[in-house]
Scaffold this motif. Structure first.
Motif, PDB file in Angstrom:
ATOM      1  N   ILE A 144       0.835  -1.195   0.000  1.00  0.00           N
ATOM      2  CA  ILE A 144       0.000   0.000   0.000  1.00  0.00           C
ATOM      3  C   ILE A 144       0.873   1.249   0.000  1.00  0.00           C
ATOM      4  O   ILE A 144       0.611   2.207  -0.743  1.00  0.00           O
ATOM      5  CB  ILE A 144      -0.969  -0.011   1.215  1.00  0.00           C
ATOM      6  CG1 ILE A 144      -2.027  -1.094   1.017  1.00  0.00           C
ATOM      7  CG2 ILE A 144      -1.610   1.350   1.422  1.00  0.00           C
ATOM      8  CD1 ILE A 144      -2.876  -1.369   2.256  1.00  0.00           C
ATOM      9  N   GLN A 145       1.911   1.246   0.808  1.00  0.00           N
ATOM     10  CA  GLN A 145       2.812   2.389   0.869  1.00  0.00           C
ATOM     11  C   GLN A 145       3.524   2.592  -0.474  1.00  0.00           C
ATOM     12  O   GLN A 145       3.662   3.728  -0.942  1.00  0.00           O
ATOM     13  CB  GLN A 145       3.831   2.202   1.989  1.00  0.00           C
ATOM     14  CG  GLN A 145       4.713   3.418   2.206  1.00  0.00           C
ATOM     15  CD  GLN A 145       5.669   3.240   3.380  1.00  0.00           C
ATOM     16  OE1 GLN A 145       5.796   2.163   3.934  1.00  0.00           O
ATOM     17  NE2 GLN A 145       6.340   4.312   3.741  1.00  0.00           N
ATOM     18  N   ALA A 146       3.966   1.512  -1.089  1.00  0.00           N
ATOM     19  CA  ALA A 146       4.638   1.619  -2.389  1.00  0.00           C
ATOM     20  C   ALA A 146       3.671   2.138  -3.451  1.00  0.00           C
ATOM     21  O   ALA A 146       4.050   2.982  -4.279  1.00  0.00           O
ATOM     22  CB  ALA A 146       5.205   0.268  -2.799  1.00  0.00           C
ATOM     23  N   ASP A 147       2.438   1.652  -3.439  1.00  0.00           N
ATOM     24  CA  ASP A 147       1.442   2.129  -4.404  1.00  0.00           C
ATOM     25  C   ASP A 147       1.153   3.616  -4.198  1.00  0.00           C
ATOM     26  O   ASP A 147       1.029   4.370  -5.164  1.00  0.00           O
ATOM     27  CB  ASP A 147       0.141   1.328  -4.285  1.00  0.00           C
ATOM     28  CG  ASP A 147       0.277  -0.102  -4.791  1.00  0.00           C
ATOM     29  OD1 ASP A 147       1.287  -0.407  -5.471  1.00  0.00           O
ATOM     30  OD2 ASP A 147      -0.635  -0.915  -4.500  1.00  0.00           O
ATOM     31  N   ALA A 148       1.043   4.029  -2.945  1.00  0.00           N
ATOM     32  CA  ALA A 148       0.799   5.442  -2.642  1.00  0.00           C
ATOM     33  C   ALA A 148       1.972   6.305  -3.097  1.00  0.00           C
ATOM     34  O   ALA A 148       1.774   7.381  -3.670  1.00  0.00           O
ATOM     35  CB  ALA A 148       0.541   5.637  -1.152  1.00  0.00           C
ATOM     36  N   ALA A 149       3.181   5.831  -2.859  1.00  0.00           N
ATOM     37  CA  ALA A 149       4.365   6.583  -3.281  1.00  0.00           C
ATOM     38  C   ALA A 149       4.425   6.677  -4.807  1.00  0.00           C
ATOM     39  O   ALA A 149       4.732   7.739  -5.359  1.00  0.00           O
ATOM     40  CB  ALA A 149       5.633   5.933  -2.741  1.00  0.00           C
ATOM     41  N   ALA A 150       4.114   5.589  -5.485  1.00  0.00           N
ATOM     42  CA  ALA A 150       4.116   5.598  -6.950  1.00  0.00           C
ATOM     43  C   ALA A 150       3.051   6.549  -7.485  1.00  0.00           C
ATOM     44  O   ALA A 150       3.295   7.279  -8.452  1.00  0.00           O
ATOM     45  CB  ALA A 150       3.889   4.193  -7.492  1.00  0.00           C
ATOM     46  N   THR A 185       1.897   9.190  -5.987  1.00  0.00           N
ATOM     47  CA  THR A 185       2.361  10.543  -5.703  1.00  0.00           C
ATOM     48  C   THR A 185       3.403  10.978  -6.731  1.00  0.00           C
ATOM     49  O   THR A 185       3.351  12.100  -7.242  1.00  0.00           O
ATOM     50  CB  THR A 185       2.941  10.636  -4.282  1.00  0.00           C
ATOM     51  OG1 THR A 185       1.903  10.296  -3.355  1.00  0.00           O
ATOM     52  CG2 THR A 185       3.477  12.010  -3.978  1.00  0.00           C
ATOM     53  N   VAL A 186       4.332  10.093  -7.028  1.00  0.00           N
ATOM     54  CA  VAL A 186       5.362  10.404  -8.026  1.00  0.00           C
ATOM     55  C   VAL A 186       4.712  10.645  -9.382  1.00  0.00           C
ATOM     56  O   VAL A 186       5.056  11.604 -10.086  1.00  0.00           O
ATOM     57  CB  VAL A 186       6.415   9.275  -8.103  1.00  0.00           C
ATOM     58  CG1 VAL A 186       7.294   9.422  -9.328  1.00  0.00           C
ATOM     59  CG2 VAL A 186       7.255   9.256  -6.836  1.00  0.00           C
ATOM     60  N   ALA A 221       1.611  11.636 -10.004  1.00  0.00           N
ATOM     61  CA  ALA A 221       0.877  12.906  -9.947  1.00  0.00           C
ATOM     62  C   ALA A 221       1.835  14.088 -10.038  1.00  0.00           C
ATOM     63  O   ALA A 221       1.550  15.076 -10.734  1.00  0.00           O
ATOM     64  CB  ALA A 221       0.047  12.983  -8.675  1.00  0.00           C
ATOM     65  N   ASP A 222       2.978  14.000  -9.366  1.00  0.00           N
ATOM     66  CA  ASP A 222       3.972  15.075  -9.429  1.00  0.00           C
ATOM     67  C   ASP A 222       4.525  15.223 -10.843  1.00  0.00           C
ATOM     68  O   ASP A 222       4.717  16.345 -11.322  1.00  0.00           O
ATOM     69  CB  ASP A 222       5.116  14.819  -8.442  1.00  0.00           C
ATOM     70  CG  ASP A 222       4.706  15.032  -6.999  1.00  0.00           C
ATOM     71  OD1 ASP A 222       3.627  15.617  -6.751  1.00  0.00           O
ATOM     72  OD2 ASP A 222       5.470  14.590  -6.104  1.00  0.00           O
ATOM     73  N   ARG A 223       4.787  14.106 -11.497  1.00  0.00           N
ATOM     74  CA  ARG A 223       5.296  14.160 -12.884  1.00  0.00           C
ATOM     75  C   ARG A 223       4.255  14.765 -13.819  1.00  0.00           C
ATOM     76  O   ARG A 223       4.588  15.578 -14.688  1.00  0.00           O
ATOM     77  CB  ARG A 223       5.682  12.769 -13.364  1.00  0.00           C
ATOM     78  CG  ARG A 223       6.969  12.280 -12.787  1.00  0.00           C
ATOM     79  CD  ARG A 223       7.351  10.941 -13.358  1.00  0.00           C
ATOM     80  NE  ARG A 223       8.576  10.473 -12.744  1.00  0.00           N
ATOM     81  CZ  ARG A 223       8.978   9.234 -12.770  1.00  0.00           C
ATOM     82  NH1 ARG A 223       8.260   8.305 -13.373  1.00  0.00           N
ATOM     83  NH2 ARG A 223      10.113   8.894 -12.192  1.00  0.00           N
ATOM     84  N   LEU A 224       2.997  14.366 -13.659  1.00  0.00           N
ATOM     85  CA  LEU A 224       1.932  14.902 -14.497  1.00  0.00           C
ATOM     86  C   LEU A 224       1.767  16.400 -14.264  1.00  0.00           C
ATOM     87  O   LEU A 224       1.667  17.183 -15.209  1.00  0.00           O
ATOM     88  CB  LEU A 224       0.619  14.166 -14.229  1.00  0.00           C
ATOM     89  CG  LEU A 224      -0.582  14.597 -15.070  1.00  0.00           C
ATOM     90  CD1 LEU A 224      -0.299  14.449 -16.565  1.00  0.00           C
ATOM     91  CD2 LEU A 224      -1.799  13.783 -14.677  1.00  0.00           C
ATOM     92  N   ARG A 225       1.773  16.815 -13.016  1.00  0.00           N
ATOM     93  CA  ARG A 225       1.654  18.244 -12.689  1.00  0.00           C
ATOM     94  C   ARG A 225       2.831  19.021 -13.295  1.00  0.00           C
ATOM     95  O   ARG A 225       2.648  20.097 -13.865  1.00  0.00           O
ATOM     96  CB  ARG A 225       1.607  18.450 -11.186  1.00  0.00           C
ATOM     97  CG  ARG A 225       1.555  19.945 -10.812  1.00  0.00           C
ATOM     98  CD  ARG A 225       1.367  20.165  -9.328  1.00  0.00           C
ATOM     99  NE  ARG A 225      -0.049  20.191  -9.106  1.00  0.00           N
ATOM    100  CZ  ARG A 225      -0.799  19.325  -8.406  1.00  0.00           C
ATOM    101  NH1 ARG A 225      -0.337  18.438  -7.849  1.00  0.00           N
ATOM    102  NH2 ARG A 225      -2.062  19.377  -8.253  1.00  0.00           N
TER     103      ARG A 225
END
Length: 176
Positions: A33-39, A41-42, A44-48
């Motif tokens: 779950i933590q890895a999926d959340a981190a991925a 987030t990454v 979303a940051d790349r898209l932004r």
């Protein structure tokens, strides 16, 4: 008594194995779950970042075109007809090149989305058409063309401001 000790030892061992399995299963699930959340987030940051870059490129290109529009207005005031014509012809070539860059950057903004930003970018691109027609009329000697060209600037700039507003809203309020 020996049998009770054996049973207690067996029950304790079984409990320990079961507790270990439950703990490892929970830990593995939590890590996943933590890895999926981190991925996420990454991603979303790349898209932004990609969207922001695309939007900034459109704004910068619109500014370049606006700067050339001011130069056209200045050139229209040149007294010498031959010099004025040569300057206007040069500026038309430069504006064509800048428009090609704007068109490409609008396409990138369209690809990055969302639709409201793509529509605003396209409105900005289309707002350059009247400038170009007025410039052509100036080159052919139409006496009213200079005023028509000047009148085009406010709608063009409004489309730039509108694009900035829509892009800002998309970057700051939308879930990516």
């Amino acid at each position: 008594m020996g049998d009770a000790t054996l049973w207690v030892a067996a029950l304790t061992a079984a409990t320990a194995v079961l507790a270990s399995w439950v703990t490892s299963h929970g830990t593995a699930r939590a890590a996943r779950i933590q890895a999926d959340a981190a991925a996420a987030t990454v991603q979303a940051d790349r898209l932004r970042a990609a969207r922001r870059s695309a939007y900034v490129d459109v704004i910068e290109q619109a500014q370049r075109m606006g700067d050339l529009y001011w130069k056209v207005t200045d050139a229209h005031g040149i007294d010498d007809a031959d010099e004025r014509l040569a300057t206007l012809l040069d500026l038309r070539v430069r504006l064509r090149g800048e428009y090609a860059v704007l068109r490409q950057r609008v396409w990138v903004a369209d690809l990055e989305g969302p639709p409201a930003v793509a529509a605003a970018a396209d409105r900005l691109r289309r707002s350059t058409s009247e400038h170009y027609r007025a410039l052509d009329a100036m080159i052919t000697g139409d006496t009213d063309a200079g005023q028509r060209f000047a009148d085009c600037f406010a709608p063009f700039w409004e489309s730039v401001v509108s694009f900035v507003d829509v892009a800002r809203t998309a970057l700051h309020s939308a879930r990516l």
